[in-house]
Design an enzyme around this catalytic site. Structure first.
Site, PDB file in Angstrom:
ATOM      1  N   ARG A 376       0.851  -1.199   0.000  1.00 31.62           N
ATOM      2  CA  ARG A 376       0.000   0.000   0.000  1.00 31.62           C
ATOM      3  C   ARG A 376       0.882   1.243   0.000  1.00 31.62           C
ATOM      4  O   ARG A 376       1.848   1.333   0.769  1.00 31.62           O
ATOM      5  CB  ARG A 376      -0.905   0.026   1.240  1.00 31.62           C
ATOM      6  CG  ARG A 376      -1.725  -1.251   1.459  1.00 31.62           C
ATOM      7  CD  ARG A 376      -3.037  -1.234   0.734  1.00 31.62           C
ATOM      8  NE  ARG A 376      -3.752  -2.501   0.889  1.00 31.62           N
ATOM      9  CZ  ARG A 376      -4.579  -2.781   1.909  1.00 31.62           C
ATOM     10  NH1 ARG A 376      -4.784  -1.886   2.864  1.00 31.62           N
ATOM     11  NH2 ARG A 376      -5.200  -3.944   1.956  1.00 31.62           N
ATOM     12  N   GLN A 394      -1.127 -10.183   4.835  1.00 33.21           N
ATOM     13  CA  GLN A 394      -2.480 -10.392   5.346  1.00 33.21           C
ATOM     14  C   GLN A 394      -2.753 -11.883   5.501  1.00 33.21           C
ATOM     15  O   GLN A 394      -2.401 -12.679   4.627  1.00 33.21           O
ATOM     16  CB  GLN A 394      -3.515  -9.796   4.387  1.00 33.21           C
ATOM     17  CG  GLN A 394      -3.546  -8.280   4.365  1.00 33.21           C
ATOM     18  CD  GLN A 394      -4.694  -7.769   3.521  1.00 33.21           C
ATOM     19  OE1 GLN A 394      -4.856  -8.172   2.378  1.00 33.21           O
ATOM     20  NE2 GLN A 394      -5.490  -6.870   4.070  1.00 33.21           N
ATOM     21  N   ASP A 396      -5.210 -13.648   4.797  1.00 32.42           N
ATOM     22  CA  ASP A 396      -6.402 -13.403   3.991  1.00 32.42           C
ATOM     23  C   ASP A 396      -7.140 -14.696   3.686  1.00 32.42           C
ATOM     24  O   ASP A 396      -6.508 -15.731   3.438  1.00 32.42           O
ATOM     25  CB  ASP A 396      -5.974 -12.762   2.667  1.00 32.42           C
ATOM     26  CG  ASP A 396      -6.805 -11.547   2.312  1.00 32.42           C
ATOM     27  OD1 ASP A 396      -7.833 -11.342   2.972  1.00 32.42           O
ATOM     28  OD2 ASP A 396      -6.424 -10.822   1.390  1.00 32.42           O
ATOM     29  N   HIS A 398     -10.871 -16.006   1.489  1.00 32.53           N
ATOM     30  CA  HIS A 398     -12.077 -15.675   0.727  1.00 32.53           C
ATOM     31  C   HIS A 398     -12.939 -16.921   0.637  1.00 32.53           C
ATOM     32  O   HIS A 398     -12.457 -17.990   0.253  1.00 32.53           O
ATOM     33  CB  HIS A 398     -11.712 -15.129  -0.648  1.00 32.53           C
ATOM     34  CG  HIS A 398     -10.990 -13.822  -0.547  1.00 32.53           C
ATOM     35  ND1 HIS A 398      -9.619 -13.743  -0.454  1.00 32.53           N
ATOM     36  CD2 HIS A 398     -11.451 -12.542  -0.465  1.00 32.53           C
ATOM     37  CE1 HIS A 398      -9.257 -12.475  -0.331  1.00 32.53           C
ATOM     38  NE2 HIS A 398     -10.346 -11.734  -0.335  1.00 32.53           N
ATOM     39  N   LYS A 482     -19.300  -4.599   6.482  1.00 33.09           N
ATOM     40  CA  LYS A 482     -18.320  -5.470   7.137  1.00 33.09           C
ATOM     41  C   LYS A 482     -18.458  -5.384   8.649  1.00 33.09           C
ATOM     42  O   LYS A 482     -19.029  -4.431   9.193  1.00 33.09           O
ATOM     43  CB  LYS A 482     -16.903  -5.084   6.725  1.00 33.09           C
ATOM     44  CG  LYS A 482     -16.525  -3.639   7.011  1.00 33.09           C
ATOM     45  CD  LYS A 482     -15.131  -3.301   6.500  1.00 33.09           C
ATOM     46  CE  LYS A 482     -14.823  -1.827   6.729  1.00 33.09           C
ATOM     47  NZ  LYS A 482     -13.457  -1.591   7.167  1.00 33.09           N
ATOM     48  N   HIS A 528     -14.912 -11.852   2.501  1.00 30.25           N
ATOM     49  CA  HIS A 528     -13.502 -11.543   2.730  1.00 30.25           C
ATOM     50  C   HIS A 528     -13.270 -11.644   4.242  1.00 30.25           C
ATOM     51  O   HIS A 528     -14.039 -11.078   5.023  1.00 30.25           O
ATOM     52  CB  HIS A 528     -13.153 -10.126   2.292  1.00 30.25           C
ATOM     53  CG  HIS A 528     -13.473  -9.819   0.868  1.00 30.25           C
ATOM     54  ND1 HIS A 528     -12.499  -9.533  -0.067  1.00 30.25           N
ATOM     55  CD2 HIS A 528     -14.658  -9.734   0.211  1.00 30.25           C
ATOM     56  CE1 HIS A 528     -13.074  -9.277  -1.232  1.00 30.25           C
ATOM     57  NE2 HIS A 528     -14.379  -9.391  -1.082  1.00 30.25           N
TER      58      HIS A 528
END
Length: 654
Positions: A376, A394, A396, A398, A482, A528
C-alpha cells in the site's frame, strides 16, 4: 407570548417561552443538569446552548437531550472545542498563521485532537509548552464560543480578507447557501465549523499538547505542507492524569523500541520507509503464529493457496480498485507494453483460482486462505512501525458461498476470530458494524437491495451470537458492509484487527458462477476474512500487549542456560542439547561474566526461564530454575523441568 412544550430527555418537562435559548430552558426545568451540560441535541440535532428554541406549528413537543461530559458525544465536544482553543493560541502567539482543520479524535489511542497549521516559522517541540500555557490563560478567562450564520459569499469575503485560502477552499467545498462560523470572543480566532462547542473556554480545564508532525492539506502530497499539532483533552484532570499514565506505560511497551532492544525486527530508511526486515528472533515468533494459524485453517476446511505479488493493471480495473483505491496503490510498472501493479489485495487472485474450473453447488462453500504479502502506498507521515506499513502480510481468506450457506460461514468466521483471541491472550474486544453512509462523495458499488440483504445477514449473525456492536455509518468497504473487531490490550487500548466483509460486487464484476441444484448458473456470494488483520500489525500489538515478555509458547528463546563456573560447561551443553531435542528453544550463556550479570541480561531479553547451573546441579543432574516474573522457583530434576515447560507450551498458557 408563544410558549413551547419542552421535554428534557430522561429528566423533566414543562412549558417555556418561545425563542428561549437551550441553556436557559435547561436551567429552568433541570437546574442540576444545566450545571454539567456542554451542548445539547434539539429534536436530534446537535446545537450549542445558545441555540434559540422557536415556536413551531401545532402541539409538537420539543425534545432536548443534554450532552454531558461522561459521554462519547460530550468528549467529542470537549476535544473539538479544545482544538479550536489551540488554534486561537497559535494565532495569538504567531500572527499570520494559516489554519487548516482541527477535528476531535475519539478512536486514536495516541491523541485526542489535532490542528493543522502553516505558521510563519517552523514549530518545534519547545513551542508546545508555550502554546499550552497560553491556552490555559485563555481558558481561565472564560472566553465565549460564539456562533454566527452568514451567507456563504460573506464568509468567503471574510476569510479572503484574513488571507486564509485553505479555509476559503473548504467553504467552497463544504458550505451551503449559508455558512456557520465560530468566534472565540477576545481572541483572533474565527473558524468555519458546524459545532457544537462548549459555552466558554472556562469549561476546558484538562488538556495537554503532545506532539508535532508533518501533514499535507487534504492528505495530498501535491498540496501545501502543514504542521500538525496533536493534543488530548478530557472532562476532568483525573481522567487526563490516568490517560497520561497509560501513555507513559504505552511508551514503555512501544513495539518499535522493543523491536530494537529484543532484536525482533527493523525498518531501515535506506531500504524504504514502511518496509519491515524480520530478524531471526522475530521470524521465530512469526513462524509460531503462522504455524498455529495454518493448522487451524486446515482443521476448519480451508485450502491454502499462494499467489503472485503483481498483476496486470487491467485486473484492478475489473475489481474496482483502480476506481476506488488507486490513491493507496503504488504506481504502475510496464513490461513489454503491458502495465502491472503491485497488489494491494489478494482477493482478485483467489477469484482467479475459483474461476479455474466449473463449480457446482455441491462444491460450495469453498474456503481459500493465504498469508499473502500486499503493498500500500501509505503516506510517510502515517507510517507507524509494524502497525502501519507499506508492505505487510495479510492472513487473507475468501469464502465462496451459496445464499443458503453464507450466514453459517459468517458465524464460523466470528467464532474462529474469538477462539484466536483467547489463544493469544486477548479477553476483551469490541465490534463495529460498518455500513454505507449518506456521504455523496463516497462511491459504493452495487444496488440498494444488495446492500440491504448483506447488512441484514451481518446483523442477524451478531444478534444470534449476542455480540454487542456499534453501527458505523459510512465505514463500509466500497464493495460491501463489514464487521470490524477491536481487541483490548493489557492497558486498555483498542486495536482494530479482524474484519469480516460481505461482498456481492466482486462475484458480479468477475462473472463468478456455480451450477445450482436446478442445473442452471447462479452467482455465489463472497466473504472476505482476515483474523490477524496483518501478521505485522498483530505481531506489533502482541509485543505491546505483553510488553515484549511473550508467553512461553510464543517466546523466541524459551529457556536460557546460565553457568556459574567454566567447569560445569560440559553439563550445561548436555542440558541445552536435551531440551532442544525435546522441542524447546534454548540458548546457552557460558561466557565468563558473573552470574548476576547473566541473569540481568536474560531479564532484559525477557526470556521466560533461566536455568542456573553450578557444581551441585552438575553433580545431581538438576537445574536451579528462575522464572522471568517470579524469580527463583527452586532446584528440580532436569526431566521434571522439561515436562513442566513442554506442558506449558502444549497448553499455550498465557
Amino acid at each position: 407570548m408563544n410558549e413551547l412544550d419542552v421535554q428534557i430527555k430522561g429528566v423533566a418537562s414543562g412549558r417555556i417561552a418561545g425563542a428561549t435559548m437551550v441553556g436557559e430552558a435547561l436551567e429552568r426545568l433541570a437546574a442540576a443538569v444545566a450545571t454539567q451540560v456542554l451542548a445539547a441535541k434539539v429534536d436530534g440535532r446537535e446545537v450549542d446552548l445558545t441555540f434559540r428554541l422557536q415556536p413551531g406549528d401545532g402541539d409538537a413537543v420539543v425534545e432536548i437531550e443534554p450532552i454531558l461530559p461522561p459521554t462519547l458525544e460530550g468528549l467529542d465536544v470537549i476535544r473539538h472545542s479544545t482544538a479550536h482553543l489551540l488554534a486561537a493560541a497559535v494565532l495569538d502567539l504567531l500572527p499570520g498563521t494559516k489554519l487548516g482543520i482541527g477535528p476531535a479524535l475519539l478512536d486514536d489511542p495516541r491523541f485526542g485532537f489535532f490542528y493543522d497549521v502553516i505558521a510563519p516559522r517552523l514549530l518545534t517541540d519547545a513551542d508546545l509548552p508555550v502554546l499550552e500555557k497560553r491556552m490555559r490563560e485563555m481558558a481561565r478567562q472564560g472566553l465565549a464560543y460564539r456562533r454566527e450564520e452568514l451567507p456563504k459569499s460573506d464568509v468567503l469575503r471574510m476569510f479572503a480578507g484574513r488571507e486564509e485560502p485553505l479555509k476559503c477552499e473548504l467553504i467552497e467545498d463544504k458550505g451551503g447557501e449559508s455558512v456557520s462560523i465560530y468566534h472565540i470572543d477576545g481572541s483572533p480566532f474565527i473558524d468555519f465549523c458546524l459545532g457544537p462547542h462548549v459555552p466558554n473556554t472556562n469549561r476546558l480545564r484538562a488538556f495537554k499538547l503532545l506532539a508535532l508532525s508533518g501533514a499535507y492539506w487534504k492528505g495530498d502530497a501535491g498540496r501545501p505542507q502543514m504542521q500538525r499539532i496533536y493534543g488530548t483533552a478530557f472532562a476532568t484532570r483525573a481522567e487526563l492524569d490516568a490517560w497520561l499514565h497509560q501513555r507513559q506505560e504505552a511508551e514503555r511497551r512501544d513495539h518499535r523500541r522493543l523491536g530494537r532492544e529484543l532484536d525482533l525486527f527493523s525498518i531501515r530508511e535506506e531500504y524504504g520507509e514502511g518496509l519491515v526486515l524480520w530478524h531471526p528472533k522475530g521470524g521465530l515468533v512469526r513462524k509460531v503464529m503462522e504455524d498455529y494459524l495454518r493448522d487451524q485453517l486446515l482443521a476448519r476446511g480451508y485450502g491454502l493457496v499462494y499467489t503472485p505479488h503483481i498483476a496486470r493493471r487491467s485486473l484492478w480495473w475489473i475489481s474496482g480498485h483502480e476506481e476506488n483505491f488507486a490513491d493507496s496503490m503504488f504506481s504502475p510498472m510496464a513490461s513489454e507494453e503491458t502495465e502491472f501493479r503491485l497488489k494491494p489485495m489478494n482477493c482478485p487472485f483467489h477469484i482467479g483460482i475459483y474461476k479455474s474450473r466449473p463449480r457446482s453447488y455441491r462444491d460450495l462453500p469453498i474456503r481459500l486462505a493465504e498469508l499473502g504479502t500486499v503493498y500500500r502506498a501509505e503516506l510517510t507521515g502515517t507510517l507507524h512501525g509494524l502497525l502501519r506499513a507499506r508492505g505487510f502480510t495479510q492472513d487473507d481468506a475468501h469464502l465462496f458461498c451459496t445464499p443458503e450457506t453464507v450466514r453459517d460461514e459468517i458465524v464460523a468466521c466470528l467464532d474462529f476470530a474469538f477462539d484466536l483471541y483467547r489463544v493469544f491472550g486477548f479477553e476483551k474486544y469490541k465490534v463495529d458494524l460498518s455500513v454505507r453512509g449518506s456521504d455523496a462523495g463516497k462511491h459504493y458499488l452495487g444496488r440498494d437491495e444488495e446492500w440491504t440483504h448483506a447488512e441484514g445477514a451481518l446483523v442477524s449473525v451478531l444478534n444470534e451470537r449476542g455480540v454487542p456492536y456499534r453501527r458505523m455509518e459510512g465505514e463500509a468497504a466500497f464493495y460491501g458492509p463489514k464487521i470490524d473487531i477491536h481487541v483490548e490490550d493489557a492497558i486498555g487500548r483498542l486495536w482494530q484487527l479482524t474484519t469480516v466483509q460481505f461482498d456481492f460486487n466482486l462475484p458480479e464484476r468477475f462473472g463468478l458462477e456455480y451450477v445450482g441444484a436446478d442445473n442452471t448458473p447462479h452467482r455465489p456470494f463472497m466473504i472476505h476474512r482476515a483474523l490477524f488483520g496483518s501478521v505485522e500489525r498483530f505481531f506489533g500489538v502482541l509485543v505491546e500487549h505483553y510488553a515484549g515478555a511473550f508467553p512461553l509458547w510464543l517466546a523466541p528463546v524459551q529457556v536460557i542456560v546460565l553457568t556459574i563456573a567454566d567447569r560445569v560447561h560440559p553439563y550445561a551443553e548436555g542440558v541445552t542439547r536435551t531440551l532442544r531435542e525435546a522441542g524447546l528453544r534454548v540458548e546457552l550463556n557460558a561466557r565468563g561474566d558473573k552470574i548476576g550479570a547473566k541473569i540481568r541480561d536474560a531479564q532484559l531479553q525477557k526470556i521466560p526461564f533461566m536455568l542456573v547451573l553450578g557444581d551441585r546441579e552438575a553433580e545431581d543432574g538438576t537445574v536451579a530454575v528462575r522464572e522471568r516474573a517470579r524469580g527463583t522457583i527452586g532446584v528440580v530434576p532436569l526431566k521434571e523441568f522439561e515436562g513442566m515447560a513442554l506442558g506449558l507450551v502444549r497448553s499455550r498458557a498465557v
